[in-house]
Design a protein around this motif. Structure first.
Motif, PDB file in Angstrom:
ATOM      1  N   ARG B  20       0.976  -1.007  -0.407  1.00 21.44           N
ATOM      2  CA  ARG B  20      -0.480  -0.239  -0.177  1.00 21.44           C
ATOM      3  C   ARG B  20       0.567   1.572   0.239  1.00 21.44           C
ATOM      4  O   ARG B  20       0.655   2.501   0.621  1.00 21.44           O
ATOM      5  N   ARG B  40      -2.569   8.044   3.253  1.00 19.46           N
ATOM      6  CA  ARG B  40      -3.956   8.345   2.897  1.00 19.46           C
ATOM      7  C   ARG B  40      -5.210   7.686   3.215  1.00 19.46           C
ATOM      8  O   ARG B  40      -4.939   6.172   3.714  1.00 19.46           O
ATOM      9  N   GLY B  41      -6.100   8.391   3.510  1.00 17.09           N
ATOM     10  CA  GLY B  41      -7.681   7.388   4.315  1.00 17.09           C
ATOM     11  C   GLY B  41      -7.425   8.115   5.841  1.00 17.09           C
ATOM     12  O   GLY B  41      -8.389   8.167   6.172  1.00 17.09           O
ATOM     13  N   HIS B 115     -12.807  10.929   1.174  1.00 19.10           N
ATOM     14  CA  HIS B 115     -11.618  11.150   0.911  1.00 19.10           C
ATOM     15  C   HIS B 115     -10.581  11.521  -0.436  1.00 19.10           C
ATOM     16  O   HIS B 115      -9.667  11.606  -0.481  1.00 19.10           O
ATOM     17  N   PHE B 116     -11.314  11.101  -1.776  1.00 18.62           N
ATOM     18  CA  PHE B 116     -11.281  11.300  -2.110  1.00 18.62           C
ATOM     19  C   PHE B 116     -10.601  13.375  -3.425  1.00 18.62           C
ATOM     20  O   PHE B 116      -9.985  13.456  -3.748  1.00 18.62           O
ATOM     21  N   GLN B 119      -8.189  14.275  -1.253  1.00 16.46           N
ATOM     22  CA  GLN B 119      -6.690  13.875  -1.410  1.00 16.46           C
ATOM     23  C   GLN B 119      -5.935  14.959  -2.590  1.00 16.46           C
ATOM     24  O   GLN B 119      -4.874  15.331  -2.249  1.00 16.46           O
ATOM     25  N   ASP B 120      -6.866  14.706  -3.489  1.00 11.85           N
ATOM     26  CA  ASP B 120      -7.023  16.082  -4.636  1.00 11.85           C
ATOM     27  C   ASP B 120      -6.842  17.071  -4.162  1.00 11.85           C
ATOM     28  O   ASP B 120      -5.532  17.896  -4.865  1.00 11.85           O
ATOM     29  N   SER B 181      -4.636  -3.954   1.670  1.00 13.87           N
ATOM     30  CA  SER B 181      -5.105  -3.916   3.537  1.00 13.87           C
ATOM     31  C   SER B 181      -5.343  -5.418   3.691  1.00 13.87           C
ATOM     32  O   SER B 181      -6.220  -5.452   3.333  1.00 13.87           O
ATOM     33  N   LEU B 184      -9.348  -4.831   3.739  1.00 15.06           N
ATOM     34  CA  LEU B 184      -9.555  -4.266   2.477  1.00 15.06           C
ATOM     35  C   LEU B 184     -10.138  -5.856   2.232  1.00 15.06           C
ATOM     36  O   LEU B 184     -11.274  -5.934   1.906  1.00 15.06           O
ATOM     37  N   ASP B 256      -7.518   3.560   7.785  1.00 18.15           N
ATOM     38  CA  ASP B 256      -9.188   4.935   7.494  1.00 18.15           C
ATOM     39  C   ASP B 256      -9.961   3.696   8.504  1.00 18.15           C
ATOM     40  O   ASP B 256     -10.514   3.088   7.707  1.00 18.15           O
ATOM     41  N   GLU B 297      -5.209  13.951   4.599  1.00 19.77           N
ATOM     42  CA  GLU B 297      -6.091  14.508   3.552  1.00 19.77           C
ATOM     43  C   GLU B 297      -7.040  15.495   4.910  1.00 19.77           C
ATOM     44  O   GLU B 297      -7.712  16.237   4.637  1.00 19.77           O
TER      45      GLU B 297
END
Lengths: 429, 392
Positions: B20, B40-41, B115-116, B119-120, B181, B184, B256, B297
């Motif tokens: 990851r 991330r998360g 998140h998305f 993060q962007d 992960s 996941l 997350d 983020e």
């Protein structure tokens, strides 16, 4: 109705490609693919003569494996076939090409076949997927790929000139597999005597590797003289006897039953309802074995429109992923290696009975985990695409609320996409 | 590892992904090293750096708190009010060496709990999604030199948005190491739970691979657990070379923590901690010329949710570390957790703009002037650089 649109794309086809236009009438869209000419014939078609020439050169020069011409041809052709499946606007037709290619399995595990595998698909399978089964059967049985794979090229009748004055003899391999797997199946009640007789009928069906161009050749010197009897039917000596035997087998009720069962298993369920099998069987019987009519019958069977009854095999899965993510050619996973890693190396089935077609055969624990791992790996290639948009585009109403919720909660686009690709509704079709 | 050979071939930059974690590198005409680590998360800042001195804390999330400083497996004290999570032992050592500063109650300028999107924005360095990342604009803003050739290349999968843009950056990724992960895996297994064929197969496969029955602990046999430290060590070797890259972006996922947070957070925190210790070791003497920004983020809800986890929030923590950092301090304006102090009565109120932190590091470490900083973070005039972050 919308469910049927996505069922047409996923069950009968190879998954929706990106945001391609949805068919207004799914059944009509499928039927149209059967009526219209195949739109995907490759620009540079591989030919059997090219492949056999490469095999001849390899046999005389004995190159190192990395310099083998046959391997190079196999790799190029495998890539072209997969690219074809990703690009095709007629995915149901392409899926039928896959189905019949597997029905008449020729495997690259037999190395000498590798050079003509692509040509086998393009010459013996693809032109016939909506035509009479008999035409496909004849094209397959005369094709050098099959003659090499199941050893008929070397077979000689015990009373033939070749056996009398040489060392060769009868090889029953092709005859047995043709009866057992390709046509009537053991349900027809054939005996060992029938296998031997059929093998004699097929003697002389061979390859001339030295001719220019090299290709199929009937060798009278290897052919068993005299009349033969197969399943109670008499067939004359010579190449014509073989053609008559193939016509007989292609039209046999047990063949229609076997083909109907295999089609229903592939397009309806692992254990398809008997009524469905009978409808396809009737279509074959009523049309003299027309495969397009059999496929058309499938479209009309309500059970074929029940979502999720089939687990995608690795090749179906990988191609549907590349289509769903609409990955450009310069950003595709190494598909040949991926397929091997997922347990279905391209055109390399372990045995002549081909790849199995039941979920249980593919759902080994480690096999499923590899699918999950690859789902995660390939998701890195999707870049900034919105995972939910991909989910909606590829599955429509088949996307489950639980999967959508998990995707929304995922910590990254990559995780969200991996959830989609590994989800039950994407793994199934 | 392939990165070394690859990067040697390419001369200036490269990118690699393990598990990851992933890494991208770029050359720059400077002898300073600058590394950004994206978590991330959404890392829970209140668990990474616990404000144990805040009287409201225990009432809001008592069941997620480690024991206090000095107790067994207790917090690692940062001077009487804040304590590091016990998994961050190497961070604690760097803090005591004066090489690590904590910035608490930070957030980007945006307010998104997606998140998305977040993060962007984090990577764009703006309150909207841009086509280039702010770290790439940093490379572009540095004065040109006679250094490495201006040659773009792309191999394999994506460079993070953070480092995407016109300045040359490499990308390379081995697929064989990519594994999801543990969480996941668990979610996918749950989605298949009712499938009579795939459900039992996936459960059996996870058992065979050595996952614990609950699948929450991340105790896998594969090498994913070593991925980030291995990657960080590679990054350190590359950055240490006299002719190596100078800018690196790394990513680490797994933050997350909506459920069973105490268990699930331990693993990524330990990865981060051992990873940056490995980076330091590999850098050798170049550590003294290195500044690292660790950011995420957004933060997570102050209160525990119904599944012993936390949901998407706002304010969180960032770390500035490296031999060039004037550390040993917790910076930022602590807003407090008491009544009326929380954003929307749920999140840690952000008091420091992450861009101010980044700008402070870029100005002092890489010598970017105001004009260059404005180009790196467009529309950030209100976010003035945090001063004094670097040793002078």
């Amino acid at each position: 109705m919308e469910t049927r649109v996505f069922q047409a794309l996923n069950r009968f086809g190879l998954g929706r490609r990106g945001q391609e236009a949805l068919p207004a009438d799914p059944a009509a869209w499928l039927a149209q693919q059967l009526r219209q000419p195949d739109p995907t014939r490759l620009a540079a078609l591989p030919s059997t003569a090219t492949g056999l020439t490469a095999l001849r050169q390899d046999r005389s020069e004995k190159p190192k494996p990395e310099d083998s011409r046959t391997r190079a041809l196999y790799r190029a052709e495998a890539a072209a076939q997969l690219a074809n499946a990703i690009a095709t606007p007629a995915p149901f037709r392409e899926s039928l090409v896959w189905f019949w290619t597997n029905h008449f399995t020729v495997s690259a595990r037999r190395g000498e076949c590798a050079a003509v595998l692509g040509a086998f698909v393009e010459e013996a399978i693809r032109p016939h997927v909506t035509g009479p089964f008999q035409d496909m059967l004849v094209a397959v049985m005369r094709h050098p790929a099959m003659l090499l794979y199941l050893d008929n090229a070397q077979s000689a009748g015990p009373a033939s000139l070749a056996a009398t004055f040489g060392k060769r003899g009868l090889n029953e391999n092709l005859a047995r597999e043709c009866l057992e797997l390709h046509t009537v199946t053991p349900a027809a009640g054939y005996t060992q005597a029938d296998v031997t007789e059929y093998a004699k009928i097929l003697t002389g069906w061979s390859i001339d590797l030295e001719a220019n161009p090299p290709g199929f050749r009937f060798r009278p010197r290897a052919h068993q003289p005299g009349e033969k009897t197969l399943l109670g039917q008499k067939f004359p000596e010579g190449e014509a006897g073989g053609l008559q035997a193939l016509a007989f087998l292609a039209g046999h009720p047990a063949t229609h039953r076997a083909l109907a069962t295999a089609l229903a298993r592939h397009y309806i369920a692992d254990d398809p309802p008997d009524a469905a099998i009978r409808r396809i069987e009737a279509a074959l019987r009523d049309t003299g074995g027309n495969l397009g009519a059999a496929a058309q019958a499938l479209i009309g069977i309500e059970a074929a429109w029940t979502p999720g009854t089939k687990l995608r095999r690795p090749q179906e899965f990988v191609v549907s992923v590349v289509r769903a993510l609409d990955l450009p050619e310069n950003n595709r996973p190494p598909m040949i290696a991926v397929l091997a890693g997922l347990g279905q190396p391209f055109q390399s089935a372990p045995a002549p009975n081909g790849w199995p077609d039941r979920a249980a055969d593919w759902a080994a624990p480690e096999a499923m985990l590899r699918r999950i791992d690859w789902s995660y790996a390939v998701s890195a290639r999707a870049g900034d695409q919105d995972p939910e948009a991909i989910a909606t585009a590829s599955l429509g109403p088949l996307l489950r609320a639980s999967t959508r919720d998990d995707m929304r909660r995922a910590g990254s686009r990559r995780d969200a996409l991996a959830l989609l690709l590994a989800s039950p509704e994407f793994q199934r079709r | 590892m392939i990165l070394t050979r690859r990067a040697a071939l390419l001369g200036l930059a490269g990118s690699v992904t393990l598990g990851r974690a992933s890494l991208a590198l770029a050359a720059a005409p400077t002898d300073q090293r600058f590394v950004v680590v994206i978590l991330r998360g959404a890392m829970d800042g209140l668990s990474a750096v616990v404000p144990y001195g805040d009287p409201a804390l225990a009432g809001l999330r008592g069941d997620l708190l480690p024991p206090g400083p000095g107790q067994e497996k207790g917090l690692l004290d940062l001077g009487g009010y804040f304590g590091l999570h016990p998994a961050l032992a190497n961070f604690h050592a760097m803090y005591k060496d004066g090489d690590l500063a904590v910035l608490h109650a930070v957030a980007g300028a945006y307010r998104s709990r997606s998140h998305f999107e977040a993060q962007d924005y984090l990577e764009s360095g703006a309150s909207q999604r841009l086509t280039t990342g702010w770290l790439n604009r940093v490379v572009a803003a540095l004065p040109t030199s006679t250094g490495p050739v201006d040659e773009a290349f792309a191999v394999g999968v994506a460079v993070p948005l953070l480092l995407r843009g016109p300045a040359p950056v490499g990308s390379w990724a081995p697929t064989s190491f990519a594994t999801p992960s543990p969480e996941l895996y668990a979610r996918i297994a749950e989605l298949h739970h009712t499938d009579p064929v795939t459900g039992p197969a996936i459960a059996a496969g996870l058992r065979e691979r050595g996952f614990a029955a609950g699948m929450n602990t991340g105790d896998t046999k594969d090498n994913a657990r070593y991925a980030f430290p291995a990657l960080a060590a590679e990054a350190g070797k590359m950055l240490a070379r006299p002719d190596g890259p100078r800018i690196a972006a790394m990513e680490l996922g797994g933050w997350d923590t909506h459920a069973a947070q105490t268990n699930r957070l331990e693993f990524p925190l330990r990865q981060l901690d051992t990873g940056l210790a490995a980076l330091k070791a590999a850098l050798g003497p170049a550590w003294s010329k290195t500044a690292i920004l660790v950011m995420t983020e957004f933060g997570r809800t102050v209160r525990t949710n119904g599944t012993k986890g936390t949901d998407h929030g706002t304010g969180t923590v960032a770390f500035a570390l490296g031999g060039a950092i004037a550390g040993g301090r917790v910076l930022g304006d602590w807003p407090g957790l008491g009544a009326g102090r929380l954003l929307d009565d749920r999140d840690l109120q952000p008091t420091t703009d992450l861009r101010s932190v980044a700008k402070g590091m870029l100005a002092a470490h890489l010598g970017l002037n105001a004009k260059a900083l404005a180009a790196v973070f467009p529309g950030s005039e209100a976010a003035s650089p945090v001063s004094g972050l670097l040793r002078s």
